[in-house]
Design a protein around this motif. Structure first.
Motif: not given
Length: 342
Positions: A219-241
């Motif tokens: 099962e793949l869950t995809v979130v789209s953010k800015e292609f940056t370190r900050e985008g990675g932070i925001a995406g991880a936060r959305e996925l786990v919290d």
């Protein structure tokens, strides 16, 4: 149909019922087009009142040997590595490089290309993902066709739909390798922090991931953010919290290493251990990927060499058909991935 404004080469191509590349060959006297079709295109151009871009025509005898390099973000290690490859090869050819930076929008890119043209550069390299919808590339295609009529040379890195010489990274197969690696470790619920979904790079890497996990019922869950370190932070936060907290993910993929490093940072802030609680993977293998804690598993893309390939393309004699250099990838397995607990 009545046309308004100054006719462009793309208007001639449309009215003549030919491709933009064929219209360019007809107007420049290039080969690869029949005399009948060439005459038809020139007749249509005359009827429309088309004249090759006056600025470009003025440059035809006065282009300078400078290479214009357009990147999305020079501070991004992906682009800085490509720029290093371009500069190394250009230096060996006694050419200077002028770097321009654009936002990840068609309008910004076109504005920067036009600025480079005003600087009379003899060649242009555009580095950075194109768009999954080829309509987004139409104005850029027209601008580069006019540049070619003036004797300019152009190449792109990571774009599918511009009809010019291209260096294409192995994004799809890299995605396959990452997906297969996680599936082989036993991961069945994987989160993906992606950049903007309309970018070729994002679409190719996600398609590869899906292919790599196809046989494992993942099962793949995809979130789209800015292609940056900050985008990675925001995406991880959305996925786990955030919205997807209940998915019980066992791995997260950042679609570039900058995003993956942001993911590692957010997980560390939340007390989530990598790879004990979650595995993390990136793409590109930027210089710091081996030095973060834990060292990052990633798909290595030869960024420096891609810059060199692009310079080699623009130094070749012009060709009637666009040429493509396809690169390889290598999966670099480090400490950030492990089998899921239990």
């Amino acid at each position: 149909m009545k046309r308004t404004g100054t006719p462009r080469l793309v208007d001639v191509a449309e009215a003549a019922g030919v491709s933009l590349a064929s219209a360019s060959r007809a107007m420049s006297g290039g080969s690869g087009i029949s005399p009948e079709v060439a005459a038809h295109v020139r007749r249509v151009a005359q009827e429309l009142g088309y004249e090759p871009n006056l600025h470009a025509r003025g440059l035809a005898g006065g282009l300078v040997p400078t290479i214009g390099l357009l990147v999305h973000e020079i501070g991004d290690p992906y682009f800085s590595e490509i720029a290093s490859g371009v500069i190394r090869s250009a230096t060996l050819e006694n050419r200077s490089v002028q770097i321009a930076q654009a936002d990840r929008t068609p309008e910004s890119e076109l504005a920067q290309v036009q600025a480079l043209l005003r600087q009379r550069v003899g060649s242009i390299i555009i580095a950075g993902s194109g768009y999954a919808d080829p309509e987004h590339e139409q104005k850029m295609t027209a601008a580069l066709a006019e540049f070619a009529l003036a004797g300019g040379r152009a190449a792109v890195i990571g774009r599918h739909y511009l009809p010019i010489d291209a260096v294409l990274p192995d994004n799809h197969r890299a995605g396959v390798s990452v997906g297969a690696h996680l599936a082989a470790l036993g991961h069945r619920r994987i989160g993906v922090v992606a950049g903007p979904l309309e970018l070729n790079t994002v679409a190719d890497r996600i398609a590869g991931l899906r292919e790599g996990i196809a046989d494992a019922e993942v099962e793949l869950t995809v979130v789209s953010k800015e292609f940056t370190r900050e985008g990675g932070i925001a995406g991880a936060r959305e996925l786990v919290d955030g919205e997807f907290r209940g998915r019980d993910l066992t791995a997260i993929v950042g679609l570039n290493d900058a995003m993956a490093i942001g993911i590692l940072s957010e997980l560390r802030q939340q007390g989530i251990r990598v790879p004990d609680d979650l595995s993390v993977v990136g793409f590109d293998d930027i210089a710091v990927a081996a030095d973060v804690a834990p060292a990052l598993t990633t798909a290595r893309i030869p960024m420096f060499e891609m810059g060199q390939h692009a310079v080699a393309l623009i130094l070749r004699p012009a060709s009637d058909e666009a040429r493509t250099v396809s690169t390889s990838h290598e999966l670099i397995v480090r400490a950030s991935t492990a089998p899921p607990r239990g």
